[in-house]
Design a protein around this motif. Structure first.
Motif, PDB file in Angstrom:
ATOM      1  N   GLU A 164       0.832  -1.260   0.072  1.00  0.00           N
ATOM      2  CA  GLU A 164      -0.291  -0.068   0.130  1.00  0.00           C
ATOM      3  C   GLU A 164       0.978   1.347  -0.099  1.00  0.00           C
ATOM      4  OE1 GLU A 164      -3.035   1.769  -0.661  1.00  0.00           O
ATOM      5  OE2 GLU A 164      -3.687  -0.190   0.012  1.00  0.00           O
ATOM      6  N   ASP A 165       0.779   2.110  -0.991  1.00  0.00           N
ATOM      7  CA  ASP A 165       1.681   3.043  -1.166  1.00  0.00           C
ATOM      8  C   ASP A 165       0.783   4.381  -0.995  1.00  0.00           C
ATOM      9  OD1 ASP A 165       2.570   2.964  -4.683  1.00  0.00           O
ATOM     10  OD2 ASP A 165       0.697   3.387  -3.549  1.00  0.00           O
ATOM     11  N   VAL A 166      -0.111   4.587  -0.537  1.00  0.00           N
ATOM     12  CA  VAL A 166      -1.284   5.612  -0.528  1.00  0.00           C
ATOM     13  C   VAL A 166      -0.493   6.694   0.555  1.00  0.00           C
ATOM     14  CG1 VAL A 166      -3.284   6.688   0.293  1.00  0.00           C
ATOM     15  CG2 VAL A 166      -3.247   4.624  -1.301  1.00  0.00           C
ATOM     16  N   PHE A 225       2.391   7.079   1.463  1.00  0.00           N
ATOM     17  CA  PHE A 225       3.712   7.714   1.199  1.00  0.00           C
ATOM     18  C   PHE A 225       3.422   8.436  -0.039  1.00  0.00           C
ATOM     19  CE2 PHE A 225       5.249   3.749   3.133  1.00  0.00           C
ATOM     20  CZ  PHE A 225       6.048   4.141   4.016  1.00  0.00           C
ATOM     21  N   GLY A 226       4.556   9.350  -0.260  1.00  0.00           N
ATOM     22  CA  GLY A 226       4.335  10.267  -1.599  1.00  0.00           C
ATOM     23  C   GLY A 226       3.470  11.288  -1.392  1.00  0.00           C
ATOM     24  N   HIS A 227       2.409  11.356  -0.499  1.00  0.00           N
ATOM     25  CA  HIS A 227       1.471  12.289  -0.429  1.00  0.00           C
ATOM     26  C   HIS A 227       2.000  13.394   0.505  1.00  0.00           C
ATOM     27  CE1 HIS A 227      -2.206  10.668  -2.250  1.00  0.00           C
ATOM     28  NE2 HIS A 227      -1.325   9.723  -2.447  1.00  0.00           N
ATOM     29  N   ASP A 228       3.292  13.043   1.280  1.00  0.00           N
ATOM     30  CA  ASP A 228       3.669  14.087   2.050  1.00  0.00           C
ATOM     31  C   ASP A 228       4.809  14.736   1.329  1.00  0.00           C
ATOM     32  OD1 ASP A 228       5.578  12.040   1.751  1.00  0.00           O
ATOM     33  OD2 ASP A 228       5.784  11.694   4.013  1.00  0.00           O
ATOM     34  N   GLU A 229       5.014  14.433  -0.109  1.00  0.00           N
ATOM     35  CA  GLU A 229       5.870  15.075  -0.741  1.00  0.00           C
ATOM     36  C   GLU A 229       4.972  16.294  -1.510  1.00  0.00           C
ATOM     37  OE1 GLU A 229       8.012  11.881  -2.802  1.00  0.00           O
ATOM     38  OE2 GLU A 229       9.247  11.641  -1.249  1.00  0.00           O
ATOM     39  N   LEU A 230       5.731  17.182  -2.290  1.00  0.00           N
ATOM     40  CA  LEU A 230       5.121  18.218  -3.078  1.00  0.00           C
ATOM     41  C   LEU A 230       5.052  17.610  -4.550  1.00  0.00           C
ATOM     42  CD1 LEU A 230       6.963  20.980  -1.022  1.00  0.00           C
ATOM     43  CD2 LEU A 230       4.308  20.521  -0.868  1.00  0.00           C
ATOM     44  N   ARG A 234      15.406  16.147  -0.349  1.00  0.00           N
ATOM     45  CA  ARG A 234      13.995  16.721  -0.492  1.00  0.00           C
ATOM     46  C   ARG A 234      13.830  18.242  -0.239  1.00  0.00           C
ATOM     47  NH1 ARG A 234       8.617  16.157   1.829  1.00  0.00           N
ATOM     48  NH2 ARG A 234       7.656  17.933   1.343  1.00  0.00           N
ATOM     49  N   TYR A 265      -3.179  19.281  -4.978  1.00  0.00           N
ATOM     50  CA  TYR A 265      -3.187  19.835  -3.716  1.00  0.00           C
ATOM     51  C   TYR A 265      -4.708  20.008  -3.341  1.00  0.00           C
ATOM     52  CZ  TYR A 265       1.795  20.736  -4.606  1.00  0.00           C
ATOM     53  OH  TYR A 265       3.041  20.858  -4.871  1.00  0.00           O
ATOM     54  N   ILE A 324      -0.409  17.862   6.729  1.00  0.00           N
ATOM     55  CA  ILE A 324       0.721  17.244   6.888  1.00  0.00           C
ATOM     56  C   ILE A 324       1.696  17.882   7.631  1.00  0.00           C
ATOM     57  CG2 ILE A 324       2.987  16.004   5.613  1.00  0.00           C
ATOM     58  CD1 ILE A 324       0.571  15.789   3.189  1.00  0.00           C
ATOM     59  N   ASN A 345       4.535  22.140   4.435  1.00  0.00           N
ATOM     60  CA  ASN A 345       3.967  21.563   3.100  1.00  0.00           C
ATOM     61  C   ASN A 345       2.769  22.385   2.878  1.00  0.00           C
ATOM     62  OD1 ASN A 345       5.204  18.895   3.370  1.00  0.00           O
ATOM     63  ND2 ASN A 345       3.528  17.995   2.298  1.00  0.00           N
ATOM     64  N   SER A 371      -3.257   3.903  -7.002  1.00  0.00           N
ATOM     65  CA  SER A 371      -3.324   2.785  -5.870  1.00  0.00           C
ATOM     66  C   SER A 371      -4.627   2.583  -5.066  1.00  0.00           C
ATOM     67  CB  SER A 371      -2.122   3.298  -5.095  1.00  0.00           C
ATOM     68  OG  SER A 371      -2.358   4.676  -4.791  1.00  0.00           O
ATOM     69  N   TRP A 375      -5.024  12.916  -8.151  1.00  0.00           N
ATOM     70  CA  TRP A 375      -3.398  12.997  -7.488  1.00  0.00           C
ATOM     71  C   TRP A 375      -2.693  12.243  -8.268  1.00  0.00           C
ATOM     72  CZ3 TRP A 375       0.107   9.526  -5.951  1.00  0.00           C
ATOM     73  CH2 TRP A 375       1.367  10.265  -5.025  1.00  0.00           C
ATOM     74  N   TYR A 427      14.863  15.130  -6.447  1.00  0.00           N
ATOM     75  CA  TYR A 427      13.641  14.238  -5.821  1.00  0.00           C
ATOM     76  C   TYR A 427      14.076  12.674  -5.974  1.00  0.00           C
ATOM     77  CZ  TYR A 427       9.756  16.485  -4.024  1.00  0.00           C
ATOM     78  OH  TYR A 427       8.948  17.381  -2.964  1.00  0.00           O
ATOM     79  N   ARG A 433       7.773   2.499  -0.375  1.00  0.00           N
ATOM     80  CA  ARG A 433       7.700   2.305  -1.779  1.00  0.00           C
ATOM     81  C   ARG A 433       6.490   3.220  -2.510  1.00  0.00           C
ATOM     82  NH1 ARG A 433      10.245  -0.954   0.065  1.00  0.00           N
ATOM     83  NH2 ARG A 433      10.670  -3.228  -0.048  1.00  0.00           N
ATOM     84  N   GLN A 434       6.847   3.765  -3.677  1.00  0.00           N
ATOM     85  CA  GLN A 434       5.905   4.148  -4.402  1.00  0.00           C
ATOM     86  C   GLN A 434       6.136   4.352  -6.079  1.00  0.00           C
ATOM     87  OE1 GLN A 434       5.298   8.536  -3.367  1.00  0.00           O
ATOM     88  NE2 GLN A 434       7.543   8.926  -2.790  1.00  0.00           N
TER      89      GLN A 434
END
Lengths: 10, 215
Positions: free
Chosen positions: A1-3, A5-10, B5, B48, B56, B60, B113, B122, B164, B179-180
């Motif tokens: 599940e990667d939901v 993660f990533g959403h905390d990045e811009l 980052r 966004y 967050i 952010n 996902s 998103w 990044y 992982r993404q």
């Protein structure tokens, strides 16, 4: 599940 | 938050500041693609949406608001500012939005996902960001008139993407279960898009020549 993660990045 | 980052975000921010300053100081948007700016506006709005639902960090939130505000400012100037809009290369900036938007939208409907509105939008923003620079690169190649600031703007955007990738490698090595895949693949594609530009940018800088892209 990667939901969470990533959403905390811009 | 790691150093890569933070440096990536700061480079991204700097790229936008360079563009804002250039347009504002010269009262000209020559060589700047409105299509790319509008694609970025779509990217930021779709990504966004969670400004309203998911807090967050203050960092952010502030950065998101800055990215949205600055991109819409540039679009406003290019479309409506009575001096600046005259300098827009309308006839050269002819890349069609739908060639990028429709494939990205379809891909995000298939490859995501979680099949929810927020998640699909998103994911769409992730795919669209990977290719949003293309109208700008095409415009540069067409006009073959690249001032330093426009060149620096694109160089900074490309650097932000490269940083990044380092950020993801760092996180992969330090955070368990980080992982993404969709983001990584899109990000790598996005960085590859810049490689050709980087080659000519660095070459012109080394030879102390004005930057130009071969047709």
């Amino acid at each position: 599940e990667d939901v969470d993660f990533g959403h905390d990045e811009l | 938050m790691n150093l890569f980052r933070l440096l990536g975000d700061m480079t991204h921010l700097l790229s936008i500041i360079v563009l804002l300053l250039k347009i504002n100081a010269t009262r000209s948007c020559r060589g700047v693609s409105l299509k790319t700016q509008e694609l970025y506006a779509i990217v930021f709005v779709c990504r966004y949406l969670d400004l309203f639902t998911n807090f967050i960090s203050l960092y952010n939130t502030v950065m998101k608001v800055i990215f949205l505000g600055s991109t819409f400012t540039i679009i406003y100037w290019m479309r409506f500012h009575k001096v600046i809009r005259v300098t827009y290369d309308r006839d050269q900036d002819t890349f069609r939005y739908q060639f990028l938007i429709i494939p990205c939208l379809l891909l995000s409907l298939i490859l995501n996902s979680e099949f929810t509105v927020m998640e699909v939008l998103w994911t769409f923003s992730i795919y669209l960001e990977a290719v949003a620079i293309l109208p700008q690169l095409v415009l540069l190649q067409r006009t073959n008139n690249i001032d330093n600031l426009t060149g620096n703007y694109i160089f900074l955007l490309g650097s932000y993407r490269a940083l990044y990738i380092l950020n993801w490698i760092y996180r992969f090595l330090t955070e368990p279960n980080y992982r993404q895949y969709l983001v990584w693949i899109s990000g790598i594609v996005q960085t590859i898009v810049y490689i050709d530009f980087f080659y000519y940018y660095i070459r012109s800088w080394k030879n102390n020549e004005k930057l130009s892209l071969p047709a």
